[in-house]
Design a protein around this motif. Sequence first.
Motif, PDB file in Angstrom:
ATOM      1  N   ALA A   1      17.587  -7.553 -13.824  1.00  0.00           N
ATOM      2  CA  ALA A   1      16.604  -8.123 -14.749  1.00  0.00           C
ATOM      3  C   ALA A   1      17.080  -9.513 -15.171  1.00  0.00           C
ATOM      4  CB  ALA A   1      16.431  -7.227 -15.984  1.00  0.00           C
ATOM      5  N   PRO A   2      16.170 -10.345 -15.675  1.00  0.00           N
ATOM      6  CA  PRO A   2      16.568 -11.688 -16.123  1.00  0.00           C
ATOM      7  C   PRO A   2      17.319 -11.655 -17.447  1.00  0.00           C
ATOM      8  CG  PRO A   2      14.242 -11.346 -16.547  1.00  0.00           C
ATOM      9  CD  PRO A   2      14.702 -10.147 -15.761  1.00  0.00           C
ATOM     10  N   LEU A   3      18.181 -12.642 -17.640  1.00  0.00           N
ATOM     11  CA  LEU A   3      18.914 -12.823 -18.885  1.00  0.00           C
ATOM     12  C   LEU A   3      18.817 -14.307 -19.227  1.00  0.00           C
ATOM     13  CD1 LEU A   3      22.569 -11.505 -19.543  1.00  0.00           C
ATOM     14  CD2 LEU A   3      21.365 -13.214 -20.896  1.00  0.00           C
ATOM     15  N   ILE A   4      17.893 -14.640 -20.114  1.00  0.00           N
ATOM     16  CA  ILE A   4      17.596 -16.044 -20.436  1.00  0.00           C
ATOM     17  C   ILE A   4      18.189 -16.385 -21.798  1.00  0.00           C
ATOM     18  CG2 ILE A   4      15.801 -17.780 -20.662  1.00  0.00           C
ATOM     19  CD1 ILE A   4      15.987 -16.377 -17.889  1.00  0.00           C
ATOM     20  N   ILE A   5      18.994 -17.446 -21.837  1.00  0.00           N
ATOM     21  CA  ILE A   5      19.624 -17.889 -23.080  1.00  0.00           C
ATOM     22  C   ILE A   5      19.143 -19.302 -23.390  1.00  0.00           C
ATOM     23  CG2 ILE A   5      21.796 -18.224 -24.310  1.00  0.00           C
ATOM     24  CD1 ILE A   5      23.130 -16.420 -22.235  1.00  0.00           C
TER      25      ILE A   5
ATOM     26  N   GLY B   1       0.780  -1.226   0.000  1.00  0.00           N
ATOM     27  CA  GLY B   1       0.000   0.000   0.000  1.00  0.00           C
ATOM     28  C   GLY B   1       0.809   1.272   0.000  1.00  0.00           C
ATOM     29  N   LYS B   2       2.123   1.164  -0.008  1.00  0.00           N
ATOM     30  CA  LYS B   2       2.984   2.344   0.016  1.00  0.00           C
ATOM     31  C   LYS B   2       3.810   2.400  -1.261  1.00  0.00           C
ATOM     32  CE  LYS B   2       6.457   4.650   2.922  1.00  0.00           C
ATOM     33  NZ  LYS B   2       7.254   4.543   4.181  1.00  0.00           N
ATOM     34  N   SER B   3       3.879   3.566  -1.887  1.00  0.00           N
ATOM     35  CA  SER B   3       4.617   3.719  -3.142  1.00  0.00           C
ATOM     36  C   SER B   3       6.115   3.806  -2.877  1.00  0.00           C
ATOM     37  CB  SER B   3       4.144   4.975  -3.873  1.00  0.00           C
ATOM     38  OG  SER B   3       4.866   5.147  -5.081  1.00  0.00           O
ATOM     39  N   ALA B   4       6.884   3.228  -3.792  1.00  0.00           N
ATOM     40  CA  ALA B   4       8.340   3.270  -3.687  1.00  0.00           C
ATOM     41  C   ALA B   4       8.924   3.497  -5.071  1.00  0.00           C
ATOM     42  CB  ALA B   4       8.872   1.971  -3.088  1.00  0.00           C
ATOM     43  N   SER B   5       9.950   4.341  -5.141  1.00  0.00           N
ATOM     44  CA  SER B   5      10.649   4.606  -6.393  1.00  0.00           C
ATOM     45  C   SER B   5      11.883   3.717  -6.466  1.00  0.00           C
ATOM     46  CB  SER B   5      11.056   6.080  -6.483  1.00  0.00           C
ATOM     47  OG  SER B   5      11.792   6.328  -7.665  1.00  0.00           O
ATOM     48  N   VAL B   6      11.945   2.867  -7.496  1.00  0.00           N
ATOM     49  CA  VAL B   6      13.051   1.935  -7.668  1.00  0.00           C
ATOM     50  C   VAL B   6      13.537   2.008  -9.112  1.00  0.00           C
ATOM     51  CG1 VAL B   6      12.254   0.390  -5.834  1.00  0.00           C
ATOM     52  CG2 VAL B   6      11.471   0.029  -8.184  1.00  0.00           C
ATOM     53  N   PHE B   7      14.530   1.185  -9.424  1.00  0.00           N
ATOM     54  CA  PHE B   7      15.074   1.144 -10.772  1.00  0.00           C
ATOM     55  C   PHE B   7      14.561  -0.078 -11.528  1.00  0.00           C
ATOM     56  CE2 PHE B   7      18.744   3.314  -8.545  1.00  0.00           C
ATOM     57  CZ  PHE B   7      18.489   4.563  -9.082  1.00  0.00           C
ATOM     58  N   CYS B   8      14.873  -0.137 -12.817  1.00  0.00           N
ATOM     59  CA  CYS B   8      14.584  -1.329 -13.614  1.00  0.00           C
ATOM     60  C   CYS B   8      15.452  -1.314 -14.860  1.00  0.00           C
ATOM     61  CB  CYS B   8      13.103  -1.415 -13.998  1.00  0.00           C
ATOM     62  SG  CYS B   8      12.566  -0.127 -15.144  1.00  0.00           S
ATOM     63  N   ILE B   9      15.553  -2.478 -15.501  1.00  0.00           N
ATOM     64  CA  ILE B   9      16.240  -2.633 -16.788  1.00  0.00           C
ATOM     65  C   ILE B   9      15.230  -3.246 -17.740  1.00  0.00           C
ATOM     66  CG2 ILE B   9      18.249  -3.572 -17.988  1.00  0.00           C
ATOM     67  CD1 ILE B   9      19.542  -4.064 -15.262  1.00  0.00           C
TER      68      ILE B   9
ATOM     69  N   TYR C   1      20.343 -16.794 -16.465  1.00  0.00           N
ATOM     70  CA  TYR C   1      21.304 -15.843 -15.916  1.00  0.00           C
ATOM     71  C   TYR C   1      20.550 -14.569 -15.536  1.00  0.00           C
ATOM     72  CZ  TYR C   1      24.403 -19.129 -18.248  1.00  0.00           C
ATOM     73  OH  TYR C   1      25.028 -20.278 -18.651  1.00  0.00           O
ATOM     74  N   TRP C   2      21.285 -13.526 -15.150  1.00  0.00           N
ATOM     75  CA  TRP C   2      20.616 -12.264 -14.859  1.00  0.00           C
ATOM     76  C   TRP C   2      21.619 -11.134 -14.997  1.00  0.00           C
ATOM     77  CZ3 TRP C   2      20.698  -9.696  -9.658  1.00  0.00           C
ATOM     78  CH2 TRP C   2      21.628 -10.272  -8.789  1.00  0.00           C
ATOM     79  N   MET C   3      21.130  -9.928 -15.015  1.00  0.00           N
ATOM     80  CA  MET C   3      21.951  -8.735 -15.144  1.00  0.00           C
ATOM     81  C   MET C   3      21.626  -7.804 -13.994  1.00  0.00           C
ATOM     82  SD  MET C   3      19.863  -6.962 -18.327  1.00  0.00           S
ATOM     83  CE  MET C   3      19.654  -8.492 -19.229  1.00  0.00           C
TER      84      MET C   3
ATOM     85  N   PHE D   1      11.141  -6.789 -19.517  1.00  0.00           N
ATOM     86  CA  PHE D   1      12.217  -6.766 -18.545  1.00  0.00           C
ATOM     87  C   PHE D   1      13.333  -7.718 -18.982  1.00  0.00           C
ATOM     88  CE2 PHE D   1       8.850  -4.927 -16.150  1.00  0.00           C
ATOM     89  CZ  PHE D   1       9.436  -4.158 -15.159  1.00  0.00           C
ATOM     90  N   GLY D   2      14.550  -7.196 -19.081  1.00  0.00           N
ATOM     91  CA  GLY D   2      15.679  -8.042 -19.430  1.00  0.00           C
ATOM     92  C   GLY D   2      15.639  -8.523 -20.858  1.00  0.00           C
TER      93      GLY D   2
END
Length: 365
Positions: free
Chosen positions: A138-142, A43-51, A122-124, A58-59
């Motif tokens: 973020a995920p890195l799927i090969i 219920g609380k907003s949060a500012s975060v990052f993403c790739i 994998y992931w980044m 994503f990723g």
Amino acid sequence: MLSRRGFVTGTMAVGVASRARGQTDDAAPTVLRLERRDIEVNGKSASVFCIRQPDGTFGITTSAGQPFRVRVENHIEEPSLIHWHGLAPPWRQDGVPETSGLTIPPGGSARYDFPLRRGGTYWMHSHYGLQEQLLLSAPLIIRDGSENPNQQEVIVMLADFSFTPPDQILAQLQARQIHDMRGMGMPGTEMPAIKSEPDLNDVQYDEFLANSRTLADPEVVGVEPGGRVRLRIVNASSMSAYHIDLGQLEGDLIAVDGIRVQPVRGHNFPITVAQRLDIELTIPEIAAAYPVLALLEGERRQTGIVLLAGKGQVTRISGMAEAASPPLTLGLERSLRAAEPLVNRKVDRAHVVNLTNARLPMVHQ
């Protein structure tokens, strides 16, 4: 990634190396943007990052044998650099700031181009400052052709989260470290040695996330009754380890850290920081909800997603398990056997490493 959501300073080290291998300016790299986003945590907003890519993905999901041709664009307000966790790129493209490459300034970009020799999960993530704690990952799927085309794939990114800024968390840990050193009778202190209990979790996080959500509003992934599902679980937490609890389902662990292993069957699998587990499931042929949970090591707190078969009903899942989970052990690792083991060969080089500690006094407890 989610079923419901869908030449600048930074290029000096990586861009030149890419062009040296023949990448032309008209090549079409996959664009990854480092961006800010808002999530809701209880219920609380949060500012975060993403790739994520320009279309919101994503990723990256790609294939072995193809070049990893990527342009990372920095759309956040501070420098950054991305590490490709689990891969073995040329060292100048490994993503360690000021070591393998210069950071990408705000508004800048960097290009990467190296071969992908094997598949796996994998992931980044950022290797700059404390950005990883603000979910810059973020995920890195090969894919490598071994996947079952009739098998649904579900990615689960685990993360620990705090509303406290990461630099404050670090400062608190450093202050506690100094206090603990005094308590151990370190040189220059007068306090006697103290006995302390094992501490499995140094930071008390506000919440634990699965695909950026809590169990108060978990991601619900539709699956087919009787169908096959491959879970690709990535522990992108900064400091937290978990036990993966499949509940009513039984699964086969088929890969660890991107490497295929001989299947290990079970309901519960440990996963530590930065580790990846690939687990295959067969969904029962009935309409029902099947939670896939991650229980924090040594505590009752948990997060996870829900696999929803057919028109099954999703009921509320508590963020607290009935009992605390045990500490992780090396039991699973001892049982793992590679699906394609290395060929045995004689040792051709040996090194002796002496672990000594001449400066610090021995503390008896």
